[in-house]
Write a protein that holds these residues in place. Sequence first.
Motif, mmCIF file in Angstrom:
data_model
loop_
_atom_site.group_PDB
_atom_site.id
_atom_site.type_symbol
_atom_site.label_atom_id
_atom_site.label_comp_id
_atom_site.label_asym_id
_atom_site.label_seq_id
_atom_site.Cartn_x
_atom_site.Cartn_y
_atom_site.Cartn_z
ATOM 1 N N ALA A 139 0.836 -1.201 0.000
ATOM 2 C CA ALA A 139 0.000 0.000 0.000
ATOM 3 C C ALA A 139 0.871 1.250 0.000
ATOM 4 O O ALA A 139 0.563 2.228 -0.712
ATOM 5 C CB ALA A 139 -0.905 -0.005 1.236
ATOM 6 N N GLY A 143 1.049 3.866 -3.104
ATOM 7 C CA GLY A 143 0.680 5.238 -2.821
ATOM 8 C C GLY A 143 1.721 6.205 -3.341
ATOM 9 O O GLY A 143 1.377 7.256 -3.907
ATOM 10 N N GLU A 149 -5.972 3.559 -6.128
ATOM 11 C CA GLU A 149 -6.883 2.426 -5.986
ATOM 12 C C GLU A 149 -6.136 1.179 -5.516
ATOM 13 O O GLU A 149 -6.608 0.445 -4.635
ATOM 14 C CB GLU A 149 -7.576 2.154 -7.321
ATOM 15 N N SER A 151 -3.375 1.081 -3.800
ATOM 16 C CA SER A 151 -2.949 1.298 -2.423
ATOM 17 C C SER A 151 -4.093 1.019 -1.455
ATOM 18 O O SER A 151 -3.903 0.400 -0.399
ATOM 19 C CB SER A 151 -2.457 2.741 -2.255
ATOM 20 N N GLN A 152 -5.296 1.444 -1.832
ATOM 21 C CA GLN A 152 -6.452 1.225 -0.961
ATOM 22 C C GLN A 152 -6.807 -0.257 -0.853
ATOM 23 O O GLN A 152 -7.161 -0.754 0.211
ATOM 24 C CB GLN A 152 -7.649 2.014 -1.497
ATOM 25 N N ARG A 156 -6.876 -2.513 2.562
ATOM 26 C CA ARG A 156 -8.021 -3.300 3.016
ATOM 27 C C ARG A 156 -7.610 -4.740 3.311
ATOM 28 O O ARG A 156 -8.089 -5.368 4.255
ATOM 29 C CB ARG A 156 -9.140 -3.258 1.976
#
Length: 307
Positions: A139, A143, A149, A151-152, A156
């Motif tokens: 992540a 980033g 997207e 990274s997110q 999660r």
Amino acid sequence: MKSAKDLLDSLMGPSRNLSAKNRTGEDFKEPNVCKHFLVGFCPTSVLGKKVEHVPPCKLLHSLALKEELDKHPDSAKYRKEYEDAYLRKLEEIVADADARAAKEKRKARPHEIVTKLPEHLKIKVQVYEEARRDRLREAEEKGRAGDVEGSQMAMRSAEQALKDINGINKAHTNEFPGEGVCEACGVRYLNGGKEVTGFERLRDGDIWEDDHYASKAHEGYVQIREKLAEMRKAKREQEHPDKGSTDRKRSRSRGREKSDRDGRDGDRDRDRGRDRDRDRKGGGGERDRDGDRDRRNRDKDRDRDRR
């Protein structure tokens, strides 16, 4: 359970079936009679049957024999003999409880949270932890590269791995309530009672605090300690019969001395007050006389000036 004969013996004495003239009046001296009961209560009987370190008393406890001892011509002699033995027995039981309490306090465990995982789950937690660290690095890298997207999604995945780890730990975590020790009995117990959740007793001898303080054994130890204190006090008063009256006389003497001092202090205060009153009154008269002389002298000076 006691037989009918034992119950009748305890109520009416072993010579209940003999005529009055055939009774010796000395059944209380028999070796099968509990002498502790004759001068108080049987200390081992009040503890119940669950106190392993105090064997149960199998001797006869008879109210009729208590009365027989009271009526015996040498009652004082036998009573003193039995009370001395009774006192030693109570001191022995209490000393044993005190020693046990000191020992159990060193063993008592504090309150703590305990997590115990089986070996296969420890390995699974390690896998989840490694995956979580990898997703966090992923992540961060995505980033920095501007892949928001990606990274997110990695974040999660890291959060899910942490939830899996926490779920496994929670399912195998117990809160140990901690242990305390009863000062009266020397018994180690689990703090709290039935309201404590999330912990199962691990040892056969475990007992909750609430259950212990409601037990017959605890009530018995409290009764024994109270009786021991009562007997020690009576023995001190017998050995030093004048000490109590001496203390009371000393207390009354101190009270009289304080009252006398207060009275003398009050007299001195009243004397000083009267002296101050006289000084004020006397000082006022002298000032008035001095003022009259000054006025007469001024009048004479004015008359001479006119002439």
